[in-house]
Design a protein around this motif. Structure first.
Motif, short mmCIF file in Angstrom:
data_model
loop_
_atom_site.label_atom_id
_atom_site.label_comp_id
_atom_site.label_asym_id
_atom_site.label_seq_id
_atom_site.Cartn_x
_atom_site.Cartn_y
_atom_site.Cartn_z
N ALA A 20 0.82 -1.21 0.00
CA ALA A 20 0.00 0.00 0.00
C ALA A 20 0.86 1.26 0.00
CB ALA A 20 -0.93 -0.01 1.21
N GLU A 21 1.95 1.25 0.76
CA GLU A 21 2.81 2.43 0.84
C GLU A 21 3.96 2.37 -0.16
OE1 GLU A 21 3.94 2.68 4.98
OE2 GLU A 21 2.14 3.84 5.46
N ASN A 22 3.98 1.31 -0.96
CA ASN A 22 5.01 1.14 -1.98
C ASN A 22 6.41 1.28 -1.38
OD1 ASN A 22 5.88 0.51 -4.55
ND2 ASN A 22 5.82 2.62 -5.29
N ARG A 23 6.69 0.41 -0.44
CA ARG A 23 7.97 0.42 0.28
C ARG A 23 9.15 0.45 -0.69
NH1 ARG A 23 10.17 -4.51 4.18
NH2 ARG A 23 12.35 -3.80 4.28
N VAL A 24 10.12 1.25 -0.36
CA VAL A 24 11.35 1.35 -1.14
C VAL A 24 12.43 0.48 -0.47
CG1 VAL A 24 13.15 2.88 -2.02
CG2 VAL A 24 10.78 3.70 -1.86
N TYR A 25 13.04 -0.40 -1.24
CA TYR A 25 14.18 -1.18 -0.74
C TYR A 25 15.47 -0.42 -1.00
CZ TYR A 25 10.84 -5.07 -0.58
OH TYR A 25 9.76 -5.87 -0.32
N HIS A 26 16.42 -0.55 -0.08
CA HIS A 26 17.61 0.30 -0.14
C HIS A 26 18.91 -0.43 -0.41
CE1 HIS A 26 14.64 2.59 2.29
NE2 HIS A 26 15.09 3.58 1.56
N ILE A 79 16.15 -9.74 -11.42
CA ILE A 79 15.74 -8.45 -10.89
C ILE A 79 16.82 -7.39 -11.06
CG2 ILE A 79 15.11 -7.22 -8.76
CD1 ILE A 79 13.61 -9.73 -7.89
N PHE A 80 18.08 -7.78 -10.90
CA PHE A 80 19.16 -6.80 -10.94
C PHE A 80 20.02 -6.89 -12.20
CE2 PHE A 80 18.16 -7.41 -6.45
CZ PHE A 80 18.05 -6.10 -6.02
N ASP A 81 19.74 -7.87 -13.08
CA ASP A 81 20.55 -8.07 -14.27
C ASP A 81 22.02 -8.18 -13.89
OD1 ASP A 81 20.92 -8.47 -16.99
OD2 ASP A 81 21.24 -6.34 -17.41
N GLU A 129 23.44 0.35 -8.02
CA GLU A 129 22.97 1.26 -9.06
C GLU A 129 21.46 1.18 -9.22
OE1 GLU A 129 25.08 0.46 -12.63
OE2 GLU A 129 27.07 0.73 -11.72
N LYS A 130 20.89 -0.01 -9.02
CA LYS A 130 19.44 -0.20 -9.12
C LYS A 130 18.71 0.45 -7.96
CE LYS A 130 19.52 -3.08 -12.73
NZ LYS A 130 18.80 -2.88 -13.99
N PHE A 131 19.37 0.45 -6.79
CA PHE A 131 18.76 1.05 -5.60
C PHE A 131 18.88 2.58 -5.59
CE2 PHE A 131 19.88 -3.23 -3.92
CZ PHE A 131 18.62 -3.63 -3.50
N ASP A 174 18.32 5.17 -7.48
CA ASP A 174 17.32 6.16 -7.92
C ASP A 174 15.97 6.01 -7.21
OD1 ASP A 174 16.36 3.85 -9.02
OD2 ASP A 174 16.49 4.50 -11.11
N GLY A 175 15.88 5.08 -6.22
CA GLY A 175 14.65 4.95 -5.45
C GLY A 175 13.52 4.25 -6.15
N THR A 176 13.80 3.58 -7.28
CA THR A 176 12.74 2.90 -8.03
C THR A 176 12.63 1.41 -7.67
OG1 THR A 176 14.24 2.47 -9.87
CG2 THR A 176 12.93 4.50 -9.95
N MET A 177 13.49 0.95 -6.77
CA MET A 177 13.41 -0.45 -6.35
C MET A 177 12.34 -0.56 -5.26
SD MET A 177 14.55 -3.46 -6.99
CE MET A 177 15.93 -3.03 -8.05
N THR A 178 11.09 -0.57 -5.69
CA THR A 178 9.96 -0.55 -4.77
C THR A 178 9.15 -1.83 -4.88
OG1 THR A 178 8.39 0.41 -6.34
CG2 THR A 178 9.80 1.95 -5.13
N VAL A 179 8.29 -2.05 -3.91
CA VAL A 179 7.45 -3.24 -3.91
C VAL A 179 6.61 -3.31 -5.18
CG1 VAL A 179 5.50 -4.35 -2.77
CG2 VAL A 179 7.39 -3.46 -1.41
N ARG A 180 5.97 -2.21 -5.53
CA ARG A 180 5.07 -2.25 -6.68
C ARG A 180 5.82 -2.44 -7.99
NH1 ARG A 180 -0.01 1.92 -5.69
NH2 ARG A 180 -0.32 1.48 -3.48
N SER A 181 6.98 -1.80 -8.12
CA SER A 181 7.75 -1.97 -9.36
C SER A 181 8.21 -3.41 -9.50
CB SER A 181 8.95 -1.01 -9.39
OG SER A 181 9.90 -1.35 -8.40
#
Length: 466
Positions: free
Chosen positions: A42-48, A111-113, A132-134, A136-143
């Protein structure tokens, strides 16, 4: 000799390769048993970082403990994430044959190529590529769910939950179906010292029922089932060390509930079994009325290392397999529900691989006119090696009809679960191709392709009314 985890790994013939790539590879994923926190979606958690997604789970923790890693690097504390990942990489390099080895490299590739083979020596390179994948903040649950072609994911929710995050996702029109799962384990666990407080102040107050009798237990659970149903719930999950069946008179059940809930004495083992039988009987009927699927999985001993669990809490990697179940309890429960014409759809699993054949034979004795009504569930993570999955597929095929099976679920804790469906699908396609190779099934790609689509997608969709 095959190259390490190439495009055809786990596929041992050209026919198996064709089955996987033509029919299984691109099917959407429906995972009916996970523990992904719905709030994360629901909050689209960002993984770091990689430690957060690969190390902070019970399976990785067990692996590191087996390699003698100090606990401060396993469960965190003040240890830097990069340092913890180093210890994990060093342990993983020694884990040949462990399913975690394959799962981790599938995640890195898909996921990370990232195509490095993870070890202590390559950990810095892997960390750098994935960072590098983490960044830009786009490594999220929904993505991640979108990347994995996940069409539906089931979460784990307690009866007293208000399901506000599920409601929020519905209101947002989120395209992935995120469905609640009713987990009444705390209500069943009458042996727990906190059971009385839970029933009075969590379940009881949420359901607006003052619980002191067995019928009030039923009333409270029925109210919460109705609420979950209104929120789209289609299944309930129950976990036990083993299933015991012991009937009791209503006055006995009232005495057990009243005494324990008022802290006037702990229940005996016989009383625990009588109470749990009564609750399962009631729940089974309620699920049948609403068309829910009743998931039962046993052979589990929770948090057995009491010293470690006391400091780290439940679910920190100290669960174990229990000894084999004789099957009589399960058969007696199914018999009762069948006689009362209240047998719900059911998926039954065990952590103990020796239980698979027992479960499969029992389910075959109680099937209904609804094809695949009772299902031998997937082996849980401790059995999720190619050998374990192939054995489970073999039991499903030999004791029932493989084409009515509902495939695979992961029991996952994070949104990086979906590559494990690829792992299962590869093994499944290879098992079918082996039947062809042995002359036990014709080389009919169309027929096998339909079967693959059914088991890996269509059956799950219809079974849970997705």
């Amino acid at each position: 000799m095959k190259r390490f985890m190439d495009e055809d790994f786990l596929l041992h013939s050209e026919f198996a390769e064709d089955l996987y790539h033509e029919y299984a590879e691109n099917l959407p994923i429906l995972d009916y048993h996970t523990h992904i926190p719905v709030r994360d979606i629901a909050e689209n958690r960002v993984y770091h970082n990689l430690t957060e997604v690969l190390v902070d789970n019970p399976v990785a923790r067990r692996l590191m403990r087996a390699n003698g890693v100090a606990e401060r690097f396993i469960t965190g504390g003040e240890a830097p994430a990069r340092e913890r990942f180093q210890y994990f990489a060093e342990a993983l390099a020694k884990a040949a044959g462990n399913p975690v080895y394959t799962w981790v490299h599938l995640v890195l590739k898909r996921i990370f190529d990232c195509h490095y083979v993870l070890s202590g020596e390559t950990a810095d390179d892997v960390w750098s590529v994935c960072s590098e994948k983490f960044a830009d903040g786009t490594m999220t649950v929904r993505s991640l769910l979108e990347q994995g072609n996940v069409a539906a994911v089931f979460t784990a929710d307690r009866p007293e939950d208000n399901l506000k995050w599920h409601r929020q996702l519905k209101e947002q029109g989120y395209p992935v179906q995120v469905l609640p799962v009713f987990h009444p384990d705390a209500a069943l666990d009458i042996a727990n010292l906190e059971w009385g407080n839970y029933m009075l102040y969590d379940l009881g107050q949420t359901a607006d029922v003052e619980i002191s009798t067995m019928n009030e237990v039923r009333e409270a659970l029925a109210k919460r089932i109705a609420y979950f149903d209104s929120m789209g719930c289609r299944t309930a999950d129950h976990a036990f060390p083993r299933i015991i069946y012991r009937e009791a008179e209503e006055y006995e059940l009232d005495d057990i509930v009243g005494r324990v809930i008022n802290s006037k004495g702990a229940p005996t083992q016989e009383e625990i079994e009588k109470y749990q039988t009564a609750v399962l009987r009631f729940l089974g009927k309620k699920y049948a009325e609403r068309g829910w699927v009743m998931q039962l999985h046993y052979g589990i001993l929770r948090d057995m290392n009491s010293k470690m669990a006391a400091g780290l809490g439940s679910g920190a990697g100290f669960d174990c397999i229990s000894s084999s179940n004789d099957g009589k309890g399960l058969a007696s429960l199914l018999d009762l529900l069948s006689r009362e014409e209240a047998l719900p759809k059911m998926i039954v699993s065990s952590m103990n691989p020796s239980d698979q054949i027992v479960i499969g034979s029992i389910l075959g004795a109680f099937q209904t006119e609804d094809a695949g009504h009772l299902q031998l569930g997937p082996s849980w993570w401790i059995n999720q090696t190619p050998l374990g999955i192939r054995a489970q597929i073999g039991y499903m095929a030999s004791l029932g009809i493989i084409g009515t099976a509902v495939g695979f679920s992961t029991d996952a804790r994070s949104a990086l679960f979906w590559p494990r469906h690829e792992y299962y699908r590869r093994i499944f396609c290879d098992a079918l191709a082996s039947l062809v190779d042995e002359g036990l099934y014709p080389p009919d790609k169309d027929a096998l392709g339909r079967l693959i689509k059914d088991v890996c997608y269509e059956n799950v969709k219809s079974y849970f009314h997705i």
